[in-house]
Scaffold this motif. Structure first.
Motif, PDB file in Angstrom:
ATOM      1  N   ASN A 154       0.833  -1.202   0.000  1.00 46.27           N
ATOM      2  CA  ASN A 154       0.000   0.000   0.000  1.00 46.27           C
ATOM      3  C   ASN A 154       0.866   1.251   0.000  1.00 46.27           C
ATOM      4  O   ASN A 154       1.996   1.241   0.482  1.00 46.27           O
ATOM      5  N   ARG A 155       0.301   2.321  -0.602  1.00 47.63           N
ATOM      6  CA  ARG A 155       0.987   3.623  -0.627  1.00 47.63           C
ATOM      7  C   ARG A 155       1.368   4.035   0.797  1.00 47.63           C
ATOM      8  O   ARG A 155       2.501   4.416   1.057  1.00 47.63           O
ATOM      9  N   THR A 156       0.436   3.928   1.732  1.00 47.45           N
ATOM     10  CA  THR A 156       0.735   4.156   3.147  1.00 47.45           C
ATOM     11  C   THR A 156       1.080   2.786   3.740  1.00 47.45           C
ATOM     12  O   THR A 156       0.192   1.984   4.055  1.00 47.45           O
ATOM     13  N   ALA A 180       7.803  -0.246  -2.389  1.00 47.15           N
ATOM     14  CA  ALA A 180       9.257  -0.337  -2.559  1.00 47.15           C
ATOM     15  C   ALA A 180       9.840  -1.520  -1.787  1.00 47.15           C
ATOM     16  O   ALA A 180      10.942  -1.981  -2.116  1.00 47.15           O
ATOM     17  N   ASP A 181       9.120  -1.999  -0.782  1.00 46.61           N
ATOM     18  CA  ASP A 181       9.648  -3.093   0.055  1.00 46.61           C
ATOM     19  C   ASP A 181       9.039  -4.452  -0.287  1.00 46.61           C
ATOM     20  O   ASP A 181       9.169  -5.405   0.499  1.00 46.61           O
ATOM     21  N   GLY A 186       9.347 -11.397  -6.506  1.00 43.12           N
ATOM     22  CA  GLY A 186       8.098 -11.185  -7.234  1.00 43.12           C
ATOM     23  C   GLY A 186       7.483 -12.486  -7.695  1.00 43.12           C
ATOM     24  O   GLY A 186       7.446 -13.479  -6.965  1.00 43.12           O
ATOM     25  N   GLY A 187       6.996 -12.474  -8.925  1.00 41.70           N
ATOM     26  CA  GLY A 187       6.455 -13.684  -9.518  1.00 41.70           C
ATOM     27  C   GLY A 187       5.166 -14.143  -8.869  1.00 41.70           C
ATOM     28  O   GLY A 187       5.023 -15.298  -8.472  1.00 41.70           O
ATOM     29  N   TRP A 188       4.161 -13.243  -8.799  1.00 41.51           N
ATOM     30  CA  TRP A 188       2.881 -13.624  -8.207  1.00 41.51           C
ATOM     31  C   TRP A 188       1.975 -14.275  -9.263  1.00 41.51           C
ATOM     32  O   TRP A 188       2.040 -13.919 -10.444  1.00 41.51           O
ATOM     33  N   ASP A 189       1.137 -15.206  -8.812  1.00 39.71           N
ATOM     34  CA  ASP A 189       0.188 -15.881  -9.711  1.00 39.71           C
ATOM     35  C   ASP A 189      -1.060 -15.039  -9.955  1.00 39.71           C
ATOM     36  O   ASP A 189      -1.738 -15.190 -10.971  1.00 39.71           O
ATOM     37  N   LEU A 190      -1.357 -14.204  -8.962  1.00 44.71           N
ATOM     38  CA  LEU A 190      -2.556 -13.360  -9.044  1.00 44.71           C
ATOM     39  C   LEU A 190      -2.217 -11.998  -8.444  1.00 44.71           C
ATOM     40  O   LEU A 190      -1.726 -11.928  -7.311  1.00 44.71           O
ATOM     41  N   VAL A 191      -2.443 -10.943  -9.208  1.00 39.93           N
ATOM     42  CA  VAL A 191      -2.207  -9.584  -8.702  1.00 39.93           C
ATOM     43  C   VAL A 191      -3.551  -8.860  -8.713  1.00 39.93           C
ATOM     44  O   VAL A 191      -4.194  -8.739  -9.765  1.00 39.93           O
ATOM     45  N   ILE A 192      -3.992  -8.431  -7.519  1.00 46.07           N
ATOM     46  CA  ILE A 192      -5.309  -7.803  -7.378  1.00 46.07           C
ATOM     47  C   ILE A 192      -5.114  -6.327  -7.070  1.00 46.07           C
ATOM     48  O   ILE A 192      -4.395  -5.978  -6.120  1.00 46.07           O
ATOM     49  N   ASN A 193      -5.748  -5.473  -7.857  1.00 46.60           N
ATOM     50  CA  ASN A 193      -5.702  -4.044  -7.560  1.00 46.60           C
ATOM     51  C   ASN A 193      -6.937  -3.663  -6.748  1.00 46.60           C
ATOM     52  O   ASN A 193      -8.037  -3.570  -7.276  1.00 46.60           O
ATOM     53  N   ASP A 201      -6.986   7.080 -13.409  1.00 47.37           N
ATOM     54  CA  ASP A 201      -6.311   6.459 -14.547  1.00 47.37           C
ATOM     55  C   ASP A 201      -4.813   6.274 -14.267  1.00 47.37           C
ATOM     56  O   ASP A 201      -3.970   6.507 -15.138  1.00 47.37           O
ATOM     57  N   GLN A 202      -4.517   5.850 -13.043  1.00 48.01           N
ATOM     58  CA  GLN A 202      -3.129   5.548 -12.668  1.00 48.01           C
ATOM     59  C   GLN A 202      -3.057   4.093 -12.226  1.00 48.01           C
ATOM     60  O   GLN A 202      -4.039   3.547 -11.715  1.00 48.01           O
ATOM     61  N   ALA A 203      -1.854   3.526 -12.375  1.00 51.07           N
ATOM     62  CA  ALA A 203      -1.631   2.169 -11.867  1.00 51.07           C
ATOM     63  C   ALA A 203      -0.769   2.257 -10.610  1.00 51.07           C
ATOM     64  O   ALA A 203       0.098   3.130 -10.511  1.00 51.07           O
ATOM     65  N   PRO A 204      -0.982   1.378  -9.641  1.00 50.93           N
ATOM     66  CA  PRO A 204      -0.096   1.387  -8.473  1.00 50.93           C
ATOM     67  C   PRO A 204       1.327   1.012  -8.904  1.00 50.93           C
ATOM     68  O   PRO A 204       1.500   0.285  -9.883  1.00 50.93           O
ATOM     69  N   PRO A 205       2.342   1.511  -8.181  1.00 48.94           N
ATOM     70  CA  PRO A 205       3.743   1.314  -8.611  1.00 48.94           C
ATOM     71  C   PRO A 205       4.265  -0.081  -8.282  1.00 48.94           C
ATOM     72  O   PRO A 205       5.038  -0.272  -7.337  1.00 48.94           O
ATOM     73  N   LEU A 206       3.862  -1.059  -9.075  1.00 43.47           N
ATOM     74  CA  LEU A 206       4.291  -2.441  -8.835  1.00 43.47           C
ATOM     75  C   LEU A 206       5.699  -2.653  -9.376  1.00 43.47           C
ATOM     76  O   LEU A 206       6.089  -2.020 -10.356  1.00 43.47           O
ATOM     77  N   PRO A 207       6.459  -3.564  -8.754  1.00 40.86           N
ATOM     78  CA  PRO A 207       7.817  -3.824  -9.249  1.00 40.86           C
ATOM     79  C   PRO A 207       7.795  -4.553 -10.588  1.00 40.86           C
ATOM     80  O   PRO A 207       6.808  -5.214 -10.927  1.00 40.86           O
TER      81      PRO A 207
END
Ligand code: NAP
Length: 279
Positions: A154-156, A180-181, A186-193, A201-207
């Motif tokens: 999360n951002r916070t 950042a932490d 990485g390498g997740w099977d499922l990424v949920i926003n 119209d922004q995406a969260p800063p994923l690695p």
């Protein structure tokens, strides 16, 4: 003598945009249930009185949306379902034996939609972006579905850490952090926003390298066109993408089942709603 159809509604502020009246009208038609379903815009300082008035007049059930889900939780505190207790918020209210009951059907709706889409949840490594109300509501169902690892970002960062600490992980490994932490592997099977970033119209800063081979990206938000998160997911190598329209119909189907004891088929309603959204 025929009796009047039972009244249902979604209550929120604002609520005019809600798709719930459209969805529940189709569920009622499909299952032959005699009911009405409307949208109620409650003044922000008058939620409790509006709920009391609705049920005193014989109302059958309410869906609750922004900004009242926490107030609904407080109102139904004495009779909450385990799902509502875990979510800390209520989106479905009804009366039984003269008492107000509350449940949260968002998580059930998400899991049903993920299964419809063929996502493998047992043993899955999941990245959950966001730590707000929606993230809290889907965490327990993800754990119960057998996910092996859930990284919450999360951002916070503190909110993600608190969320990870608040839940009994069961078989899963839970971890909360800022973006950042996140683990470099990485390498997740499922990424949920589950953030509200798509609204801007922004995406969260994923690695980089977030998506394992065959991975799915799921945005809780839905729109006529792919959201920024889903566009980024395709660019980053996600194999499948989906938005939250199926979750919306799934949570409605669960509310309908709670109220009426009848389970509607969400598939044709979702298909028609998708067509409506893109037209
Ligand atoms: P919320 O409680 O207000 O939480 C918002 C979350 O988004 C927080 O984690 C917040 O981070 C994060 N966030 C906001 N703007 C961001 C940005 N620009 N970049 C990165 N993170 C950002 O909202 P919510 O109720 O959880 O809802 C979240 C989303 O889920 C919404 O888009 C909503 O429409 C959707 N939703 C869909 C369904 C469905 O049925 N499909 C059901 C429920 C919710 P901070 O903690 O740092 O502020």
């Amino acid at each position: 003598m025929s009796s009047a159809p039972t009244r249902y509604a979604v209550i929120g502020n604002p609520v005019a945009h809600s798709k719930s009246p459209w969805i529940h009208a189709r569920f009622a038609q499909q299952t032959g249930q005699d009911l009405t379903y409307e949208a109620i815009c409650a003044p922000v300082d008058d939620f409790a009185a509006q709920v009391a008035g609705f049920f005193a007049a014989g109302g059958g059930g309410l869906n609750v949306t922004v900004p009242f889900k926490l107030q609904a939780f407080e109102l139904a505190r004495a009779h909450l379902s385990p799902r509502a207790m875990a979510a800390g918020a209520v989106n479905t209210l009804w009366m039984a034996d003269g008492r107000l009951h509350g449940c949260n059907t968002d998580g059930v709706g998400l899991i049903a939609d993920l299964r419809r889409l063929g996502a493998r949840l047992a043993g899955a490594r999941v990245l959950l972006a966001g730590a707000g109300g929606a993230a809290r509501g889907i965490l327990l169902p993800l754990i119960e579905a057998g996910c092996a690892r859930i990284d919450i970002a999360n951002r916070t960062a503190a909110r993600a850490e608190e969320l990870a600490a608040a839940f009994p992980a069961g078989q899963a490994t839970l971890r909360g952090s800022g973006y950042a932490d996140l683990p470099a592997s990485g390498g997740w099977d499922l990424v949920i926003n589950a953030t509200a970033s798509s609204l801007d119209d922004q995406a969260p800063p994923l690695p980089a390298g977030a998506y394992a081979p065959g991975a799915m990206a799921y945005d809780l938000m839905y729109a006529a066109r792919p959201t920024a998160f889903l566009r980024q997911a395709v660019a980053d190598g996600a194999s499948a993408t989906a938005d939250g329209l199926g979750m919306l119909v799934g949570q409605a189907a669960e509310s309908f089942h709670i109220w009426r004891g009848v389970r509607p088929d969400p598939a044709p309603v979702l298909a028609a709603l998708r067509q409506l959204l893109s037209s």
